[in-house]
Design an enzyme around this catalytic site. Structure first.
Site, PDB file in Angstrom:
ATOM      1  N   GLU A   1       0.836  -1.204   0.000  1.00 46.74           N
ATOM      2  CA  GLU A   1       0.000   0.000   0.000  1.00 46.74           C
ATOM      3  C   GLU A   1       0.871   1.254   0.000  1.00 46.74           C
ATOM      4  O   GLU A   1       1.715   1.436   0.870  1.00 46.74           O
ATOM      5  CB  GLU A   1      -0.903  -0.004   1.234  1.00 46.74           C
ATOM      6  CG  GLU A   1      -1.712   1.258   1.421  1.00 46.74           C
ATOM      7  CD  GLU A   1      -2.406   1.294   2.777  1.00 46.74           C
ATOM      8  OE1 GLU A   1      -2.605   2.409   3.313  1.00 46.74           O
ATOM      9  OE2 GLU A   1      -2.740   0.221   3.315  1.00 46.74           O
TER      10      GLU A   1
ATOM     11  N   LYS B   1     -10.423  -1.415   8.741  1.00 49.18           N
ATOM     12  CA  LYS B   1      -9.107  -1.085   9.288  1.00 49.18           C
ATOM     13  C   LYS B   1      -9.278  -0.583  10.721  1.00 49.18           C
ATOM     14  O   LYS B   1     -10.132   0.266  10.988  1.00 49.18           O
ATOM     15  CB  LYS B   1      -8.465  -0.012   8.421  1.00 49.18           C
ATOM     16  CG  LYS B   1      -7.174   0.582   8.981  1.00 49.18           C
ATOM     17  CD  LYS B   1      -6.666   1.670   8.047  1.00 49.18           C
ATOM     18  CE  LYS B   1      -5.458   2.384   8.616  1.00 49.18           C
ATOM     19  NZ  LYS B   1      -4.924   3.407   7.696  1.00 49.18           N
TER      20      LYS B   1
END
Length: 208
Positions: free
Chosen positions: A43, A131
């Site tokens: 990411e 998340k």
């Protein structure tokens, strides 16, 4: 890759490499080091200079690596990231417009959540992953407590995950974890110590 495919793959591989740096020059070298060390889910946060070009370049050169974009706060950012090659989108907060955009673009959304209410809100808005950000002070037990009444959640802690506690997060029921500073130590990134970063990647993956 469908959002469901990504959720399954992340759950199998257990960890992602999350890079935040103010140096475009260091970004590619640092992530290359993480890939050499064994990471296959990477990411790049949108705070990195020239990040869309970096995502496009990295994705084209590493077709076997799943590349995503982080710190996605606007629908336009989601669109640009996916056009560049991002296959999942991560945010620090729950934004229903961004979650909807991810769904329309055919990629998985992973919004940032901190409370059970936010987790459920994200799930009901269509986010297949939640998340955990920032991680609460009670640590892995928080994940276990949330999954008790809501076992359908896929919680992914990022903040607060270290080599020492990574296994504890997963044992508590986390779907996967994300490594940020413990992997991409700012001093090593700034110094372009990519060998040191590669070694960290191997050690962190070994911890899980």
């Amino acid at each position: 890759m469908t959002p469901q495919d990504f959720v399954r793959t992340l759950g199998e591989r257990k960890a992602s490499a999350i890079l935040r740096t103010d140096s475009a020059d260091a970004a590619i070298g640092a992530m290359e080091a993480a890939v050499r060390g064994g990471f296959t889910i990477c990411e790049f946060t949108l705070t990195i200079p020239d990040v869309y070009d970096i995502i496009r370049d990295f994705s084209s050169r590493h077709p076997d690596v799943i590349v995503g974009a982080g710190t996605v706060l606007e629908v336009e950012e989601a669109q640009r990231a996916v056009e560049a090659g991002a296959r999942f989108l991560v945010s620090p907060v729950v934004d229903e417009d961004v979650i909807a955009a991810a769904s329309e673009l055919g990629v998985a959304a992973m919004p940032g959540t901190h409370t059970p209410t936010e987790m459920l809100k994200a799930y009901r808005a269509g986010a297949p992953l939640q998340k955990l950000f920032p991680a609460p002070g009670i640590g892995p037990d928080f994940v276990k407590a949330c999954l008790g009444p809501m076992p359908f959640l896929n919680i992914v802690p990022t903040h607060g995950v270290t080599r020492e506690n990574a296994g504890n997060w997963l044992a508590a029921g986390a779907h996967a974890i994300g490594y940020v500073a413990p992997l991409f130590d700012p001093k090593l990134v700034k110094a372009h110590d990519f060998n040191g970063l590669e070694q960290r990647a191997r050690e962190l993956l070994g911890a899980i």
